[in-house]
Design a protein around this motif. Sequence first.
Motif, short mmCIF file in Angstrom:
data_model
loop_
_atom_site.label_atom_id
_atom_site.label_comp_id
_atom_site.label_asym_id
_atom_site.label_seq_id
_atom_site.Cartn_x
_atom_site.Cartn_y
_atom_site.Cartn_z
N LYS A 223 0.83 -1.20 0.00
CA LYS A 223 0.00 0.00 0.00
C LYS A 223 0.87 1.25 0.00
CE LYS A 223 -4.08 -2.07 2.09
NZ LYS A 223 -5.08 -2.02 3.19
N TYR A 224 0.33 2.30 -0.60
CA TYR A 224 1.10 3.52 -0.80
C TYR A 224 1.68 4.06 0.50
CZ TYR A 224 2.19 8.31 -2.30
OH TYR A 224 2.82 9.50 -2.56
N THR A 269 7.96 14.52 0.01
CA THR A 269 7.28 15.24 1.09
C THR A 269 5.94 14.59 1.40
OG1 THR A 269 8.36 17.32 0.51
CG2 THR A 269 6.34 17.47 1.81
N ASP A 270 5.22 14.22 0.35
CA ASP A 270 3.93 13.55 0.54
C ASP A 270 4.11 12.20 1.24
OD1 ASP A 270 1.01 13.22 -0.02
OD2 ASP A 270 1.73 11.57 -1.27
N ARG A 274 2.85 10.86 5.15
CA ARG A 274 2.04 9.65 5.33
C ARG A 274 2.73 8.62 6.22
NH1 ARG A 274 -2.02 9.11 1.12
NH2 ARG A 274 -1.95 10.91 -0.29
N ASN A 275 4.06 8.72 6.32
CA ASN A 275 4.83 7.75 7.12
C ASN A 275 5.38 8.35 8.41
OD1 ASN A 275 5.43 5.03 5.46
ND2 ASN A 275 5.22 6.73 4.02
N LEU A 282 15.10 12.41 4.69
CA LEU A 282 15.15 11.76 3.38
C LEU A 282 16.22 12.40 2.51
CD1 LEU A 282 11.30 11.52 2.74
CD2 LEU A 282 12.81 9.78 3.69
N ASN A 283 16.83 11.58 1.68
CA ASN A 283 17.94 12.04 0.84
C ASN A 283 17.50 11.99 -0.61
OD1 ASN A 283 20.31 12.59 -0.46
ND2 ASN A 283 21.50 10.94 0.48
#
Length: 335
Positions: A223-224, A269-270, A274-275, A282-283
């Motif tokens: 799932k996304y 970013t999205d 969500r996580n 994040l890189n």
Amino acid sequence: MNLEDCLCVLIPLKGRERETHRIIKYFQKVKLPFKILFADGGDKDLSHDIDRSNLNIEYFYNGPDKSIHDFMRKMRIAFDKIEHPLTIMVDNDDFISVSGMIDGIKYLEEHPDFSSYRENVLSCNSFVPLYKSTSIDNDDLFARIFSAMNNRTVSWHDITRTHYNKILFRILDECNVNDLQMTFSSNMFWSEIYGKSYKGFDKNYYYHVFGNSLVQNRGVFTKYNNWMSDEKFETSFSIILSAASHAIATVHDATILDIKNRLGEFYLTDLAKRNNILVSELNLMKYINKSNQYDDICKSLVEPLHDAPVSFKVTNNYTNEITPDEELSIVRGLV
């Protein structure tokens, strides 16, 4: 071009033979005038079991879909067979409205700046609209893409201009994609790269049947919201960055690196939100660097087709013999 030759109804198959025979029966009852292309990846060749009476059907069996990449290869072959300017992909357990398809053809004929069309999608369980999405008609390409990303169902059940999907599935095949979420996550905004997207919910268009999905809750895709934890994510996301950036570069004046940065930053970013991950953790450059290895192949597949003609002209007056109410009555009788 006759209206009947403007649209191909593409139906991927994998099992569910009862539903295949049901949708053929439906097409015969509503006198579907369009080409139907069955792309079968099931365990059984149905060549001799397909009732082609009074329908324009092409069926091809690609052998069993033993992996997601087998599915990508099958879909690439299917799109390469299609010569019609428009295509709609339909699940074999669903139904489409003939009048809805005609409306879509006429709209896209009259609006070459639109790359896709969708009207009302009705649930066959409750016969109420499934979506209330509004059209994505911004002139700014990135605004359209980001709007589509924010609404992940916006591209489901669309009529699209065929050659855009030819590009996408050639890339998914050649890059050996074996991640179904990657397919969903690229397809959700792919049409918006090339144009605006009409969305309505006033006319009969598509009838969706719940309950027998080939992919939902079957463990065949991540799932996304959980995608970043999938071991396939890094490769899949890198392919998306390369493929989308080269597609965007054919219609937008910017460098590939600039496009990757802008697209990647929004996308990550999205996913971070969500996580519950900080974007700073994040890189993006890691994914951009990895995406570079796919640039040659994506560029070679995008550029030959981006100049394919968008406009088409319907030259006949086709009369649909079945009214939307009669059509809906047939659907109710089959489900």
